[in-house]
Scaffold this active site. Sequence first.
Site: not given
Length: 487
Positions: A391-393
């Site tokens: 999640f791009c995290n």
Amino acid sequence: MTTYDQFRQRHPTYAATGALDTLRASDYARIDAHKQIYLDYTGGGLHAASQVHEHARMLSEDVLGNPHSANPSSMAMTARVEQTRAAVLEYFNGTGSYTAIFTPNASGALKLVGESYPFAPGGRLLLTADNHNSVNGMREFAQAKGAMLDYAPLTRPDLRIDLPAMESLLAQADAAHANLLAFPAQSNFSGVKHPLTLIETARGRGWHVLLDAAAFVPTNRLDLRALSPDFAVMSFYKMFGYPTGVGCLLVRNETLESLRRPWFGGGTVNFATVQGHMHVLSGGEAGFEDGTLNYLSIPAVEIGLRHLQSVGLETIQTRVHCLTDWLITRLLALRHGNGRPMVRLYGPANMEQRGGTVTLNFYDPEGHLVDYRRIEELASQVNISLRTGCFCNPGAGETAEELTEDDLRAGVAEVGADINLQRFLHFLQHRGGKSAGAIRVSMGLASNFADVERFLAFAESLRDQTALSIGTVSFDIESCRVVRDGG
Ligand SMILES: Cc1ncc(COP(=O)(O)O)c(C=O)c1O
């Protein structure tokens, strides 16, 4: 007693959100018409049909040209853009003390701050390990200009900011230099709502504060006057689905003065000469809005804000709270025939200071991790839209899985220069069964009890299946029954 009765008994406040069921049957009828189970609101909100109709009416009736000229079609468009800007400031209670800069999305807003913030040797950029990559990417600007970079860690297993560590990092600022703290109001990984009191604490110690509000504002009120962040960023499609391609940077007027743009372009200058090698940047938001704005879409933001207001954020929040509690409680109770848990949840297992984003992985009866890509494949077969990966995290995921710097360095060394998530995942699975990714289910404005029950039925269909032999799942959406075929 049906499960719905049990749910209503556990959550008596859900009854007050009934207007959302009526809305789902009208403005969001397409979800059920297509038998879709949409559980990716943190990825993007869903728009109401009425938003699009109202916008289409405006586009088909008005003559609108490129803004910022003195001809009638241009002036009509300028008026609509400025009306939307005023509506955004009003909605977030920033009129008079904040400037609203339209950007393509939250990432565009973050990049504007990154490139314009006066990072310098002696100054600092402080990030939380829980941050979207578009916030992490700001470190490239900070480090290129010689500022120090720090990350405040998260606590396990709840993935909340480690406040004593944050306190000691905040204390390291030299107030003679520019220092920037950036953190998310709500995590797009775990759903944790981080303490907004950090804004006042950090500002009191000589920091500017950037609040990434992208995952927070779809279900929470952001009151700029009450919180006073120096910067807040968001993408409007996350709040109300439509339009895409428009985001916003909200900047305190006094902080805006300290930003220095590294370039100029069409629309951002009052004056530029070729022979004189000079330019004068426009003041206020105009100096930050590069080129032609997405002007036809911008008025749809005002329509979306009105839609949210008419539905009522409190109603949405209550509904999402009840559904999330039910989902978490039921997921954690899932057991294989041998008694082993089927699900591992990342982040808080209760509803204290958390929103409607739930991240998890499935485990087979022997305790082996089930590949999240397989889960996405199976979920897709039964019309469930969920999201998988990191999640791009990456920071929240690394903390959740207890990945160490050694794991990460070894992974990069092993996989080599053309590293990508798939190859990295493969490496990690062979290094102690760790996962570089997970499954995210998120709820929002148009979610209902049936969506949650259908996902839970899907989850139950994985009972007693081994990681390698999960077969095809058939799902009868009307009866909410899962039929398994294949081993
Ligand atoms: C917390 C958070 N910040 C920033 C972003 C970036 O938003 P965008 O991709 O619209 O620029 C996202 C998107 O998922 C997000 O969830």
